[in-house]
Design a protein around this motif. Structure first.
Motif, mmCIF file in Angstrom:
data_model
loop_
_atom_site.group_PDB
_atom_site.id
_atom_site.type_symbol
_atom_site.label_atom_id
_atom_site.label_comp_id
_atom_site.label_asym_id
_atom_site.label_seq_id
_atom_site.Cartn_x
_atom_site.Cartn_y
_atom_site.Cartn_z
ATOM 1 N N VAL A 148 -9.346 -12.695 23.577
ATOM 2 C CA VAL A 148 -7.959 -12.959 23.992
ATOM 3 C C VAL A 148 -7.712 -12.484 25.414
ATOM 4 C CG1 VAL A 148 -5.549 -12.324 23.559
ATOM 5 C CG2 VAL A 148 -7.037 -12.936 21.646
ATOM 6 N N THR A 149 -8.284 -11.332 25.781
ATOM 7 C CA THR A 149 -8.012 -10.757 27.104
ATOM 8 C C THR A 149 -8.969 -11.229 28.181
ATOM 9 O OG1 THR A 149 -9.378 -8.833 26.533
ATOM 10 C CG2 THR A 149 -7.019 -8.679 26.097
ATOM 11 N N SER A 150 -9.885 -12.125 27.848
ATOM 12 C CA SER A 150 -10.785 -12.658 28.874
ATOM 13 C C SER A 150 -9.977 -13.510 29.861
ATOM 14 C CB SER A 150 -11.892 -13.486 28.219
ATOM 15 O OG SER A 150 -11.338 -14.561 27.507
ATOM 16 N N PRO A 151 -10.491 -13.686 31.080
ATOM 17 C CA PRO A 151 -9.723 -14.407 32.108
ATOM 18 C C PRO A 151 -9.401 -15.848 31.705
ATOM 19 C CG PRO A 151 -11.591 -13.250 33.071
ATOM 20 C CD PRO A 151 -11.772 -13.192 31.588
ATOM 21 N N ARG A 152 -8.283 -16.367 32.200
ATOM 22 C CA ARG A 152 -7.889 -17.767 32.007
ATOM 23 C C ARG A 152 -7.574 -18.362 33.378
ATOM 24 N NH1 ARG A 152 -9.237 -16.327 27.745
ATOM 25 N NH2 ARG A 152 -8.217 -16.442 25.732
ATOM 26 N N GLU A 203 -3.553 -20.382 26.348
ATOM 27 C CA GLU A 203 -3.908 -21.693 25.812
ATOM 28 C C GLU A 203 -5.024 -21.627 24.780
ATOM 29 O OE1 GLU A 203 -6.564 -24.171 28.484
ATOM 30 O OE2 GLU A 203 -5.331 -23.111 29.931
ATOM 31 N N CYS A 204 -5.481 -20.417 24.473
ATOM 32 C CA CYS A 204 -6.543 -20.273 23.481
ATOM 33 C C CYS A 204 -6.059 -19.401 22.321
ATOM 34 C CB CYS A 204 -7.787 -19.646 24.105
ATOM 35 S SG CYS A 204 -8.572 -20.636 25.391
ATOM 36 N N THR A 205 -6.474 -19.738 21.124
ATOM 37 C CA THR A 205 -6.234 -18.874 19.972
ATOM 38 C C THR A 205 -7.578 -18.587 19.311
ATOM 39 O OG1 THR A 205 -5.888 -20.747 18.472
ATOM 40 C CG2 THR A 205 -3.937 -19.817 19.558
ATOM 41 N N ILE A 206 -7.647 -17.464 18.614
ATOM 42 C CA ILE A 206 -8.886 -17.073 17.928
ATOM 43 C C ILE A 206 -8.538 -16.692 16.494
ATOM 44 C CG2 ILE A 206 -10.860 -15.512 17.926
ATOM 45 C CD1 ILE A 206 -10.389 -15.127 20.947
ATOM 46 N N HIS A 207 -9.253 -17.274 15.542
ATOM 47 C CA HIS A 207 -8.937 -17.081 14.126
ATOM 48 C C HIS A 207 -10.155 -16.513 13.399
ATOM 49 C CE1 HIS A 207 -5.394 -19.580 14.970
ATOM 50 N NE2 HIS A 207 -6.225 -20.275 15.724
ATOM 51 N N ILE A 266 -13.139 -18.492 15.058
ATOM 52 C CA ILE A 266 -13.030 -19.824 15.650
ATOM 53 C C ILE A 266 -12.044 -19.762 16.810
ATOM 54 C CG2 ILE A 266 -12.459 -22.237 15.255
ATOM 55 C CD1 ILE A 266 -13.197 -21.870 12.357
ATOM 56 N N ALA A 267 -12.525 -20.076 17.998
ATOM 57 C CA ALA A 267 -11.696 -20.078 19.194
ATOM 58 C C ALA A 267 -11.274 -21.510 19.509
ATOM 59 C CB ALA A 267 -12.465 -19.481 20.373
ATOM 60 N N THR A 268 -9.998 -21.674 19.873
ATOM 61 C CA THR A 268 -9.470 -23.015 20.110
ATOM 62 C C THR A 268 -8.935 -23.152 21.533
ATOM 63 O OG1 THR A 268 -7.149 -22.573 19.536
ATOM 64 C CG2 THR A 268 -8.685 -22.962 17.717
ATOM 65 N N SER A 269 -8.903 -24.383 22.011
ATOM 66 C CA SER A 269 -8.238 -24.729 23.263
ATOM 67 C C SER A 269 -7.047 -25.621 22.909
ATOM 68 C CB SER A 269 -9.194 -25.465 24.207
ATOM 69 O OG SER A 269 -8.498 -25.921 25.354
ATOM 70 N N LEU A 270 -5.840 -25.148 23.210
ATOM 71 C CA LEU A 270 -4.635 -25.841 22.746
ATOM 72 C C LEU A 270 -4.035 -26.793 23.777
ATOM 73 C CD1 LEU A 270 -2.758 -22.905 20.948
ATOM 74 C CD2 LEU A 270 -4.362 -24.544 19.981
ATOM 75 N N GLY A 284 -7.479 -29.155 20.812
ATOM 76 C CA GLY A 284 -8.264 -30.285 21.309
ATOM 77 C C GLY A 284 -9.752 -30.018 21.265
ATOM 78 N N PHE A 285 -10.106 -28.753 21.163
ATOM 79 C CA PHE A 285 -11.508 -28.362 21.232
ATOM 80 C C PHE A 285 -11.632 -26.996 20.577
ATOM 81 C CE2 PHE A 285 -15.076 -26.879 24.279
ATOM 82 C CZ PHE A 285 -16.061 -27.351 23.424
ATOM 83 N N ALA A 286 -12.671 -26.771 19.800
ATOM 84 C CA ALA A 286 -12.835 -25.482 19.117
ATOM 85 C C ALA A 286 -14.323 -25.162 18.986
ATOM 86 C CB ALA A 286 -12.176 -25.521 17.742
ATOM 87 N N ILE A 287 -14.625 -23.881 19.023
ATOM 88 C CA ILE A 287 -16.004 -23.401 18.874
ATOM 89 C C ILE A 287 -16.001 -22.193 17.938
ATOM 90 C CG2 ILE A 287 -17.941 -22.300 20.075
ATOM 91 C CD1 ILE A 287 -17.389 -23.938 22.489
ATOM 92 N N GLY A 288 -17.004 -22.106 17.084
ATOM 93 C CA GLY A 288 -17.110 -20.994 16.155
ATOM 94 C C GLY A 288 -18.115 -19.958 16.629
ATOM 95 N N VAL A 289 -17.779 -18.695 16.403
ATOM 96 C CA VAL A 289 -18.698 -17.586 16.679
ATOM 97 C C VAL A 289 -18.909 -16.835 15.364
ATOM 98 C CG1 VAL A 289 -19.099 -15.458 17.969
ATOM 99 C CG2 VAL A 289 -17.919 -17.362 19.074
ATOM 100 N N ALA A 290 -20.101 -16.946 14.812
ATOM 101 C CA ALA A 290 -20.417 -16.274 13.554
ATOM 102 C C ALA A 290 -20.958 -14.883 13.845
ATOM 103 C CB ALA A 290 -21.446 -17.088 12.774
ATOM 104 N N VAL A 291 -20.604 -13.922 13.012
ATOM 105 C CA VAL A 291 -21.073 -12.543 13.206
ATOM 106 C C VAL A 291 -21.694 -12.033 11.918
ATOM 107 C CG1 VAL A 291 -19.332 -12.072 14.958
ATOM 108 C CG2 VAL A 291 -18.856 -11.520 12.584
#
Length: 223
Positions: free
Chosen positions: A28-32, A38-42, A85-89, A176-183
């Protein structure tokens, strides 16, 4: 002894949740670029939710040949402890209005007028997207990976998981676009040393095969 193992597993699950929250904070705090949210993380850390996503990925693997690896990704994600899952809104409907031309259009107004791809089964993301906006998702993913590395958490990045989550409708409607990060917080990373046929040969299928093969013999011998 049994009580100690249960406590270990409970503590391990708690460590996964804490790590996910810290990874979310870093993303969330990474640069934009553009300076607007415009990004959410779930966080998905329920086994049933992850299984639903994996089944959707397997369905998409059958849609087109290029997505056949979705089945392998699903087998890997079943071994993960959690998925972010990070999204671009804004990349779909709200171009940056700076005429950067990265989308191939002369101005952002042309991109706004361009018809989107239909919501067909063989369409992962309904582009064209504002590349300038979508790049912000890369910064978020980079922040998440950096935090995972600092914590010593095993991780893997999967666009197949993001596409499946969008297909399931579990993300914000403007995504519009989403990427998953598995841990994973386990002694062996489930995201490395993956055989080519991992969708067919993985811990779960091997357990099933061993039980199905050996159990009838065991039962016949000792009955």
């Amino acid at each position: 002894m049994e009580r100690c193992i249960k406590q270990y597993e409970a503590d391990r699950k708690q460590a996964v949740r804490t790590a996910c929250e810290l990874i979310l904070a870093s993303g969330v705090t990474s640069p934009r670029v553009g300076g607007v949210g415009e990004c959410t993380i779930h966080i998905l850390d329920d086994d049933a939710d992850i299984e639903d996503l994996c089944q959707q990925m397997e369905k998409m693997a059958d849609v087109q040949k290029a997505w056949a690896f979705f089945r392998r990704d699903a087998a890997i994600l079943r071994d993960a402890d959690a998925l972010l899952i990070a999204t671009s809104l804004r990349c779909l409907k709200d171009p940056a209005d700076i005429n950067c031309n990265m989308c191939g259009k002369l101005t952002c107004e042309y991109l706004k007028q361009e018809p989107k791809l239909p919501a067909d089964p063989d369409v992962a993301f309904r582009g064209p997207l504002c590349i300038f906006r979508a790049n912000n998702l890369a910064y978020a993913i980079d922040g998440m990976m950096s935090q995972a590395r600092n914590l010593g958490i095993d991780y893997g990045v999967y666009w197949s998981a993001g596409a499946a989550a969008m297909r399931m409708g579990i993300l914000p409607k403007d995504t519009g676009f989403a990427i998953g990060v598995a841990v994973s917080v386990t002694e062996k990373s489930p995201f490395r040393d993956i055989p080519k046929r991992y969708a067919e040969i993985n811990p779960r299928t091997m357990n099933d095969r061993m039980i199905q093969r050996l159990w009838p013999q065991f039962r016949s011998i000792y009955s």
